[in-house]
Design an enzyme around this catalytic site. Structure first.
Site, short mmCIF file in Angstrom:
data_model
loop_
_atom_site.label_atom_id
_atom_site.label_comp_id
_atom_site.label_asym_id
_atom_site.label_seq_id
_atom_site.Cartn_x
_atom_site.Cartn_y
_atom_site.Cartn_z
N SER A 125 -11.30 111.48 39.97
CA SER A 125 -12.40 110.25 39.78
C SER A 125 -12.77 110.58 41.17
O SER A 125 -13.98 109.84 41.70
CB SER A 125 -11.75 109.16 40.09
OG SER A 125 -10.55 109.00 40.95
N ASP A 143 -10.54 113.61 53.69
CA ASP A 143 -10.03 112.61 52.19
C ASP A 143 -8.35 112.85 53.64
O ASP A 143 -8.47 111.55 53.29
CB ASP A 143 -9.31 113.54 51.48
CG ASP A 143 -10.47 114.16 50.55
OD1 ASP A 143 -11.63 112.83 51.26
OD2 ASP A 143 -10.74 114.87 49.44
N TYR A 200 -16.10 124.21 44.21
CA TYR A 200 -15.46 123.69 45.69
C TYR A 200 -16.08 124.99 46.09
O TYR A 200 -16.13 124.84 47.46
CB TYR A 200 -14.81 123.40 45.55
CG TYR A 200 -14.11 122.39 46.62
CD1 TYR A 200 -15.05 121.40 47.09
CD2 TYR A 200 -13.51 122.84 47.81
CE1 TYR A 200 -14.57 119.87 48.12
CE2 TYR A 200 -13.29 121.79 48.57
CZ TYR A 200 -13.66 120.55 49.38
OH TYR A 200 -13.18 120.01 50.34
#
Length: 391
Positions: free
Chosen positions: A125, A175, A225
């Site tokens: 997600s 993150d 990415y």
């Protein structure tokens, strides 16, 4: 949650005596996307969603992992004598990678462990389920094996190192840092170049943060990415021929515009433009929030999405649809893609009185146009990773 995890741990591994119970949050980034590996600023916050774990030391060198989210995979068994990536270990490569990264830093485990986890962050997600699991593992190792020299920042860096070098995703530090260092009701204004940071209160007055899951799953390792990161490295290398900079985050917009012609590939120039402009947007957005100017913060969120869509090209049709639908609602202050991209979630700031209208407007149209059922999470900003108790 403790009772469910405890019951499963007891069923699989025996007594929970001397086991520890731990939590690491997911995160959402309010603004500052794809700036963390470009030496820029980010503005994430930890969520009350996250990953729970019960862990206990063993007397031998065996490692056993079980996830209540992936029960069909059963107990995954590894060994301290073979800390290498194996595809069949599936999700357990994330905790295994942290153990490997600890060893690389000189923190070697004398004994193995048993670990049972459960996460309520939707996989794929873009809310950092992998970073949550990595920092959770680091915290468990610090606690069980008394690695007291390790700070929470160290755990973030170890988690990032393991994801870069063990699991193969060349992610930045945001993150893991947000997961490790989160603070209730605050976002983290982090300079990823120096790791200097400050906590900024997120006071939205009559508005809430709502995350919309597109249900388009992304995998950063398999996506573009890493390619985006390579493109930014190319842009930096070309700019460095004329400028004394160490990262794209060092550039003001005027300087970039003056020297951007040295970037030979127009696609690479677009990537660099995003990194530079997004960094400046993030700095301005935090200033606006501190001044209570939520509408300006929302405008900058919108600009961030447009740049991620057009210059960085990490959005997708489904995400753009969610953003367009959100922006069509008058009481939406700002809306953008969040996370690595290529699917995942949007983050929106919505006036509290309009939350039901937001969901009821977007859900049916999104379903009609994509065939997918979007999920909506009205989130609270929570604390960073921490031990809950000894069992």
């Amino acid at each position: 949650m403790k009772e469910i995890l405890s019951a499963k741990f007891t069923e699989l591994f025996g007594s929970i005596e001397d086991a520890g119970y731990y939590f690491a949050p997911g995160r959402v980034n309010l603004i500052g996307e794809h700036t963390d590996y470009n030496g820029g600023h980010v503005f994430p916050c930890a969520l009350t969603l996250g990953t729970y774990g019960i862990a206990k030391k063993r007397a031998d060198r065996t490692l056993r992992f079980f996830s209540l989210n992936l029960e069909h995979l059963g107990v995954i068994t590894a060994s301290l004598d073979d800390l290498s990536f194996h595809a069949e270990y599936d999700w357990a490569n994330y905790p295994l990678g942290v153990i490997w990264a600890m060893k690389e830093r000189g923190f070697e485990l004398p004994f193995g462990l048993d670990l049972v986890v459960y996460g309520n962050i939707p996989n794929g997600s873009g809310l950092s389920s992998s970073a949550s699991l990595e920092v959770l593992t680091g915290l468990i190792l610090k606690d069980l094996y008394n690695f007291q020299k390790l700070t929470m920042t160290d755990l973030a860096l170890i988690g990032q190192y393991s994801e870069n070098h063990f699991n193969g995703c060349n992610c930045g530090i945001m993150d893991q840092f947000a997961v490790a260092m989160g603070k209730k009701d605050h976002a983290i204004f982090l300079d990823t170049n120096t790791l200097s940071y400050e906590y900024a209160p997120v006071e939205l007055h009559d508005a809430k943060i709502i995350i919309t899951n597109s249900k388009v799953k992304h995998s950063l390792v398999d996506s573009q990415y890493n390619k985006r990161r390579e493109e930014c490295t190319t842009a930096l290398r070309q700019l460095q021929k004329d400028l004394d900079i160490t990262s794209l985050g060092d550039l003001e917009i005027d300087t970039f515009e003056k020297f951007k012609e040295v970037i030979t590939d127009p696609i690479v120039a677009k990537r660099a433009k995003h990194a530079v402009y997004e960094n400046q947007r993030t700095i301005e957005a935090v200033s606006a929030l501190k001044q209570g100017n939520i509408s300006r913060f929302g405008e900058l969120m919108n600009q961030s999405h447009d740049s991620l869509r057009d210059d960085y090209e990490v959005s997708c049709e489904e995400i753009d649809l969610l953003v367009d639908l959100a922006r069509s609602i008058p009481d939406v202050i700002g809306s953008r893609i969040t996370g690595g991209g290529f699917g995942g979630c949007t983050v929106s700031i919505v006036k509290e009185a309009a939350l039901d209208h937001f969901v009821n407007t977007i859900a049916p149209v999104y379903k009609e146009k994509t065939g997918l059922d979007a999920e909506f999470y009205i989130v609270e900003i929570g604390a960073g990773a921490h031990k809950l108790e000894t069992l």
